[in-house]
Design a protein around this motif. Structure first.
Motif, PDB file in Angstrom:
ATOM      1  N   LEU A  56      43.080  36.730  27.567  1.00  0.00           N
ATOM      2  CA  LEU A  56      41.873  37.417  27.124  1.00  0.00           C
ATOM      3  C   LEU A  56      42.280  38.783  26.596  1.00  0.00           C
ATOM      4  CD1 LEU A  56      41.060  35.535  29.721  1.00  0.00           C
ATOM      5  CD2 LEU A  56      38.846  36.602  29.406  1.00  0.00           C
ATOM      6  N   PRO A  57      42.100  39.039  25.309  1.00  0.00           N
ATOM      7  CA  PRO A  57      42.602  40.287  24.727  1.00  0.00           C
ATOM      8  C   PRO A  57      41.767  41.488  25.139  1.00  0.00           C
ATOM      9  CG  PRO A  57      41.378  39.036  23.091  1.00  0.00           C
ATOM     10  CD  PRO A  57      41.465  38.159  24.315  1.00  0.00           C
ATOM     11  N   ALA A  58      42.377  42.654  25.059  1.00  0.00           N
ATOM     12  CA  ALA A  58      41.675  43.902  25.330  1.00  0.00           C
ATOM     13  C   ALA A  58      40.657  44.165  24.229  1.00  0.00           C
ATOM     14  CB  ALA A  58      42.668  45.057  25.419  1.00  0.00           C
ATOM     15  N   ALA A  59      39.676  45.024  24.551  1.00  0.00           N
ATOM     16  CA  ALA A  59      38.631  45.336  23.577  1.00  0.00           C
ATOM     17  C   ALA A  59      39.194  46.063  22.368  1.00  0.00           C
ATOM     18  CB  ALA A  59      37.541  46.182  24.241  1.00  0.00           C
ATOM     19  N   THR A  60      40.244  46.860  22.557  1.00  0.00           N
ATOM     20  CA  THR A  60      40.869  47.601  21.462  1.00  0.00           C
ATOM     21  C   THR A  60      41.996  46.771  20.901  1.00  0.00           C
ATOM     22  OG1 THR A  60      40.332  49.654  22.584  1.00  0.00           O
ATOM     23  CG2 THR A  60      41.914  49.772  20.765  1.00  0.00           C
ATOM     24  N   LEU A  82      45.910  30.904  38.669  1.00  0.00           N
ATOM     25  CA  LEU A  82      46.716  32.118  38.670  1.00  0.00           C
ATOM     26  C   LEU A  82      46.129  33.072  37.640  1.00  0.00           C
ATOM     27  CD1 LEU A  82      48.583  29.814  39.820  1.00  0.00           C
ATOM     28  CD2 LEU A  82      50.514  31.049  38.846  1.00  0.00           C
ATOM     29  N   HIS A  83      46.071  34.356  37.970  1.00  0.00           N
ATOM     30  CA  HIS A  83      45.438  35.289  37.045  1.00  0.00           C
ATOM     31  C   HIS A  83      46.027  36.685  37.204  1.00  0.00           C
ATOM     32  CE1 HIS A  83      42.982  37.487  40.090  1.00  0.00           C
ATOM     33  NE2 HIS A  83      43.097  36.346  40.747  1.00  0.00           N
ATOM     34  N   THR A  84      45.846  37.509  36.186  1.00  0.00           N
ATOM     35  CA  THR A  84      46.211  38.917  36.285  1.00  0.00           C
ATOM     36  C   THR A  84      44.994  39.718  36.730  1.00  0.00           C
ATOM     37  OG1 THR A  84      45.745  39.198  33.931  1.00  0.00           O
ATOM     38  CG2 THR A  84      48.024  38.753  34.548  1.00  0.00           C
ATOM     39  N   GLY A  85      45.185  40.996  37.014  1.00  0.00           N
ATOM     40  CA  GLY A  85      44.139  41.772  37.650  1.00  0.00           C
ATOM     41  C   GLY A  85      43.136  42.416  36.729  1.00  0.00           C
ATOM     42  N   ALA A  86      43.235  42.199  35.408  1.00  0.00           N
ATOM     43  CA  ALA A  86      42.372  42.919  34.466  1.00  0.00           C
ATOM     44  C   ALA A  86      41.252  42.056  33.912  1.00  0.00           C
ATOM     45  CB  ALA A  86      43.214  43.472  33.312  1.00  0.00           C
ATOM     46  N   LEU A  87      40.875  40.992  34.629  1.00  0.00           N
ATOM     47  CA  LEU A  87      39.802  40.135  34.127  1.00  0.00           C
ATOM     48  C   LEU A  87      38.500  40.901  34.012  1.00  0.00           C
ATOM     49  CD1 LEU A  87      40.458  36.745  35.960  1.00  0.00           C
ATOM     50  CD2 LEU A  87      40.570  37.178  33.511  1.00  0.00           C
ATOM     51  N   ARG A 141      34.286  36.686  42.124  1.00  0.00           N
ATOM     52  CA  ARG A 141      33.651  35.984  41.004  1.00  0.00           C
ATOM     53  C   ARG A 141      34.385  34.691  40.680  1.00  0.00           C
ATOM     54  NH1 ARG A 141      32.069  39.723  35.990  1.00  0.00           N
ATOM     55  NH2 ARG A 141      31.747  37.611  35.165  1.00  0.00           N
ATOM     56  N   LEU A 142      35.716  34.708  40.763  1.00  0.00           N
ATOM     57  CA  LEU A 142      36.477  33.486  40.500  1.00  0.00           C
ATOM     58  C   LEU A 142      36.178  32.428  41.559  1.00  0.00           C
ATOM     59  CD1 LEU A 142      39.932  34.971  39.432  1.00  0.00           C
ATOM     60  CD2 LEU A 142      38.381  33.644  37.988  1.00  0.00           C
ATOM     61  N   LEU A 143      36.100  32.829  42.820  1.00  0.00           N
ATOM     62  CA  LEU A 143      35.778  31.863  43.874  1.00  0.00           C
ATOM     63  C   LEU A 143      34.364  31.323  43.702  1.00  0.00           C
ATOM     64  CD1 LEU A 143      37.370  33.606  46.997  1.00  0.00           C
ATOM     65  CD2 LEU A 143      38.286  31.718  45.642  1.00  0.00           C
ATOM     66  N   GLY A 144      33.468  32.149  43.134  1.00  0.00           N
ATOM     67  CA  GLY A 144      32.104  31.703  42.894  1.00  0.00           C
ATOM     68  C   GLY A 144      31.996  30.636  41.826  1.00  0.00           C
ATOM     69  N   PHE A 160      34.324  35.576  32.105  1.00  0.00           N
ATOM     70  CA  PHE A 160      34.996  36.871  32.042  1.00  0.00           C
ATOM     71  C   PHE A 160      35.290  37.330  30.616  1.00  0.00           C
ATOM     72  CE2 PHE A 160      35.931  35.320  36.268  1.00  0.00           C
ATOM     73  CZ  PHE A 160      35.909  36.465  37.057  1.00  0.00           C
ATOM     74  N   GLY A 161      34.812  36.600  29.621  1.00  0.00           N
ATOM     75  CA  GLY A 161      35.180  36.920  28.248  1.00  0.00           C
ATOM     76  C   GLY A 161      34.320  37.973  27.585  1.00  0.00           C
ATOM     77  N   GLY A 162      33.540  38.744  28.331  1.00  0.00           N
ATOM     78  CA  GLY A 162      32.662  39.751  27.744  1.00  0.00           C
ATOM     79  C   GLY A 162      33.412  40.964  27.235  1.00  0.00           C
ATOM     80  N   PRO A 163      32.686  41.912  26.605  1.00  0.00           N
ATOM     81  CA  PRO A 163      33.313  43.102  26.040  1.00  0.00           C
ATOM     82  C   PRO A 163      33.664  44.123  27.124  1.00  0.00           C
ATOM     83  CG  PRO A 163      30.944  43.210  25.760  1.00  0.00           C
ATOM     84  CD  PRO A 163      31.233  41.868  26.366  1.00  0.00           C
ATOM     85  N   GLY A 164      34.405  45.157  26.731  1.00  0.00           N
ATOM     86  CA  GLY A 164      34.673  46.279  27.619  1.00  0.00           C
ATOM     87  C   GLY A 164      36.013  46.225  28.319  1.00  0.00           C
ATOM     88  N   ARG A 165      36.804  45.169  28.130  1.00  0.00           N
ATOM     89  CA  ARG A 165      38.090  45.081  28.812  1.00  0.00           C
ATOM     90  C   ARG A 165      39.086  46.028  28.162  1.00  0.00           C
ATOM     91  NH1 ARG A 165      38.490  40.431  28.138  1.00  0.00           N
ATOM     92  NH2 ARG A 165      37.565  39.670  30.061  1.00  0.00           N
ATOM     93  N   GLU A 166      39.691  46.896  28.960  1.00  0.00           N
ATOM     94  CA  GLU A 166      40.632  47.876  28.423  1.00  0.00           C
ATOM     95  C   GLU A 166      42.032  47.310  28.286  1.00  0.00           C
ATOM     96  OE1 GLU A 166      40.448  51.278  30.883  1.00  0.00           O
ATOM     97  OE2 GLU A 166      38.367  51.769  30.405  1.00  0.00           O
ATOM     98  N   ASP A 167      42.378  46.312  29.093  1.00  0.00           N
ATOM     99  CA  ASP A 167      43.711  45.720  29.067  1.00  0.00           C
ATOM    100  C   ASP A 167      43.615  44.214  28.864  1.00  0.00           C
ATOM    101  OD1 ASP A 167      45.059  48.164  29.635  1.00  0.00           O
ATOM    102  OD2 ASP A 167      44.475  47.950  31.733  1.00  0.00           O
ATOM    103  N   ASP A 168      44.724  43.637  28.400  1.00  0.00           N
ATOM    104  CA  ASP A 168      44.787  42.188  28.300  1.00  0.00           C
ATOM    105  C   ASP A 168      44.727  41.574  29.699  1.00  0.00           C
ATOM    106  OD1 ASP A 168      45.065  42.459  25.632  1.00  0.00           O
ATOM    107  OD2 ASP A 168      47.178  41.924  25.538  1.00  0.00           O
ATOM    108  N   ALA A 169      44.301  40.336  29.762  1.00  0.00           N
ATOM    109  CA  ALA A 169      44.270  39.593  31.025  1.00  0.00           C
ATOM    110  C   ALA A 169      44.686  38.157  30.753  1.00  0.00           C
ATOM    111  CB  ALA A 169      42.885  39.636  31.657  1.00  0.00           C
TER     112      ALA A 169
END
Length: 466
Positions: free
Chosen positions: A262-266, A406-411, A423-426, A448-457
Motif C-alpha cells: 500500500l503506497p504512501a499518500a505522497t 504478515l504485515h508492516t506497522g504503517a497500515l 482492526r486486522l483481527l476484526g 486499510f487502503g484509505g488516504p492519509g498514509r505517510e509511509d508505505d505498508a
C-alpha cells in the motif's frame, strides 16, 4: 433524509411528463457525446493509460444507460401486472429489466409481494412464493447477513430508510451484488405496518468500477518505472501484487500466497518496506516482511540489498533466528546508521510446521475457525539497535484452511500498532468464506487502503490449502 411514508397519506405525484422527457433527451445527448469521444480514443490497447481511459468511458456509459432507463420508467409509470408474478420471458442479466426489482413485506399478514424482476435478480422461480424478511438472509453471503439484519431492523424499529448493499448467492452458485433502498410504511398509530424496497443488481457496475481501479493501478505502476534511479531501486522490491500462487515442487500441504504494498499518500517518496516469498531447495517456503526507517533512494536501495542478503542466507539453509542475527550484524556495518524491523518465517509442508522469528516487528496473525490471534511472540529487538542481539524462534503447527497474515506497522496513518492489530483481527469473519489468499489480501486493502498514509505498508497472506 426522507421521512417515513404514512399509510394514510397520499403518495407524491410523479414529475410532469414534459420535464422527464427533457431529462431523457439530455441524458441521451450526453451518452452520444461520451460514446463519440470513446470511439475517437480507441487504439490497440497496449498503452496502460489508454486502457484506463477506456474503462472509465465504459463505466460512464453504463451509468448513463441506467439513468436513461430509470427516467423512462418515471415517464411511463409502473407497469400493470398480476398480484402474484407469473413466469416471465427470460431477460439477459445485463438489461435493466433483469437488474431492478421491487418488494413489499406486510408485517400484519406476514405476506411478501415481489416483482418479477426481483425473482430474476435472485435467480428464483417466479412461480414460487416470495421470501419473507426472516427467509431473505438465507440467500445472503454469511459475512453480509449482519449488515442486512441491521438495515432491516433499523427500518422496522426506528423507521429509518434502507440504503445499502449486500451479496446474494443464487441457486446456481453465482454471486451477485444487490443494492437495496426502501422505507417503512406507518399505520395510523405510528407503528410500522409494512416495508417496501427497490433492489438493484449492481454486479456489473461494481465490476466496471473494479476495472477502472485495476487499470488505474496498472497505469501507476507503468509510470513508476520511468521515474529514474529511485524507481529503479524500488523495482528490485517485489511488485504490489504477488498474486495468488502455488509454489512449485511442494508436497500436499502447499501454501496459497498473495501480497500487496500500500503506497504512501505522497507519491514522490520511496518506501523501504518489502514482502517476499521464496521456495527453498528442501521444499520449505520462506516468507519475510520488513522495512527500514526513512525514505529515499538510499533506503530503497538498501532494502533491495537487504532482501538479497535475506534470500542468500535462506538458500544456504540459515534458520529464521540465526538469519535475523546475521542481518542485524550486516546493518551494523552500514556506512550510515540504519534501523529496521522484520519477521522471518519458514514453512515445512510435510509437517505443516511454521517456524518464525522477529526483529522489532509485529507478530504474524493466525486465523482459524472464524477467529484470529497474534502468534506468541519470541523476543526480538529492532534491527540495527544492538550489535550483539540474538533472536529467538517460535513454532506452531498449522491446519488445512489456516490463514497467516504478515504485515508492516504503517497500515494505519497514525502508526498505532495496537489499533492496526485490532482492526486486522476484526476482519476474521470476512476471511472465513475467502477462497484464496488473494481474496484475503483484497479484504485488507479495502479496509486499510484509505488516504492519509505517510509511509508505505505491506501485507502478505499465506493460506494452507491442504
Amino acid at each position: 433524509m426522507p421521512s417515513p411514508v404514512s399509510a394514510d397519506r397520499p403518495a407524491a405525484q410523479p414529475p410532469g411528463r414534459g420535464s422527464v422527457e427533457a431529462l431523457i433527451r439530455q441524458t441521451r445527448r450526453l451518452k452520444g457525446d461520451v460514446d463519440a469521444v470513446r470511439r475517437d480514443t480507441r487504439g490497440d490497447g497496449a498503452d496502460p493509460e489508454e486502457r484506463w481511459q477506456r474503462a472509465l468511458y465504459d463505466l460512464a456509459l453504463r451509468q448513463l444507460n441506467d439513468i436513461d432507463a430509470h427516467l423512462a420508467q418515471l415517464r411511463d409509470g409502473p407497469p400493470p401486472g398480476p398480484a402474484r408474478p407469473e413466469p416471465p420471458p427470460a431477460a439477459p442479466d445485463g438489461s435493466l429489466l433483469a437488474r431492478v426489482g421491487s418488494a413489499e413485506w406486510d408485517l400484519l399478514t406476514d405476506r411478501a409481494t415481489w416483482s418479477a424482476e426481483l425473482y430474476r435478480i435472485l435467480g428464483l422461480d417466479p412461480a414460487g412464493p416470495a421470501l419473507t424478511l426472516d427467509e431473505l438472509p438465507g440467500l445472503v453471503l454469511p459475512e453480509d447477513r449482519p449488515k442486512l439484519t441491521e438495515m432491516v431492523t433499523a427500518c422496522l424499529v426506528d423507521a429509518k430508510p434502507i440504503d445499502g448493499e449486500f451479496r446474494v448467492v443464487r441457486p446456481d452458485g453465482t454471486v451477485r451484488t444487490v443494492h437495496m433502498m426502501g422505507e417503512p410504511v406507518l399505520g395510523a398509530d405510528g407503528g410500522t405496518t409494512s416495508m417496501w424496497a427497490v433492489l438493484r443488481d449492481v454486479s456489473e457496475l461494481r465490476r466496471s468500477q473494479r476495472t477502472v481501479t485495476e487499470t488505474r493501478d496498472s497505469l501507476h505502476r507503468h509510470r513508476q518505472t520511468g521515474r529514474g534511479i529511485a524507481d529503479g531501486s524500488q523495482e528490485a522490491v517485489p511488485p504490489p501484487w504477488h498474486g495468488s500462487l502455488r509454489l512449485p515442487h511442494q508436497g500436499p500441504a502447499a501454501l496459497d500466497l498473495a501480497a500487496h504494498r500500500l503506497p504512501a499518500a505522497t507519491a514522490t517518496l520511496i518506501g523501504a518496506d518489502w514482502h517476499d516469498a521464496l521456495e527453498l531447495a528442501d521444499g520449505q517456503t520462506q516468507l519475510t516482511v520488513g522495512g527500514l526507517t526513512g525514505q529515499g533512494v538510499a533506503d530503497a536501495s538498501g532494502t533491495a540489498m537487504l532482501l538479497g542478503a535475506v534470500r542468500g542466507m535462506a538458500m544456504a539453509g540459515t534458520r529464521p533466528g540465526r538469519l535475523l542475527t546475521l542481518l542485524n550484524r550486516l546493518l551494523g556495518t552500514a556506512a550510515r546508521p540504519t534501523v529496521g524491523s522484520a519477521v522471518c518465517c519458514r514453512y515445512q509442508p510435510s509437517t505443516r510446521t511454521f517456524l518464525w522469528a522477529r526483529a522489532g516487528h509485529p507478530a504474524p496473525l493466525l486465523y482459524r475457525d472464524g477467529t484470529g490471534r497474534p502468534l506468541d511472540a519470541p523476543e526480538g529487538t529492532p534491527l540495527g539497535t544492538s550489535s550483539d542481539a540474538h533472536y529467538e524462534e517460535s513454532a506452531v503447527t498449522l491446519r488445512p484452511g489456516d490463514l497467516l497474515l504478515l504485515h508492516t506497522g504503517a497500515l494505519l496513518p497514525e502508526h498505532d500498532g495496537t489499533a492496526t492489530v485490532d482492526r486486522l483481527l476484526g476482519l476474521a469473519p470476512r476471511f472465513g468464506p475467502a477462497q484464496t489468499a488473494r481474496d484475503c489480501v483484497r479484504t485488507v486493502v479495502e479496509a486499510f487502503g484509505g488516504p492519509g498514509r505517510e509511509d508505505d505498508a505491506c501485507v502478505l497472506a499465506a493460506k494452507v490449502t491442504a
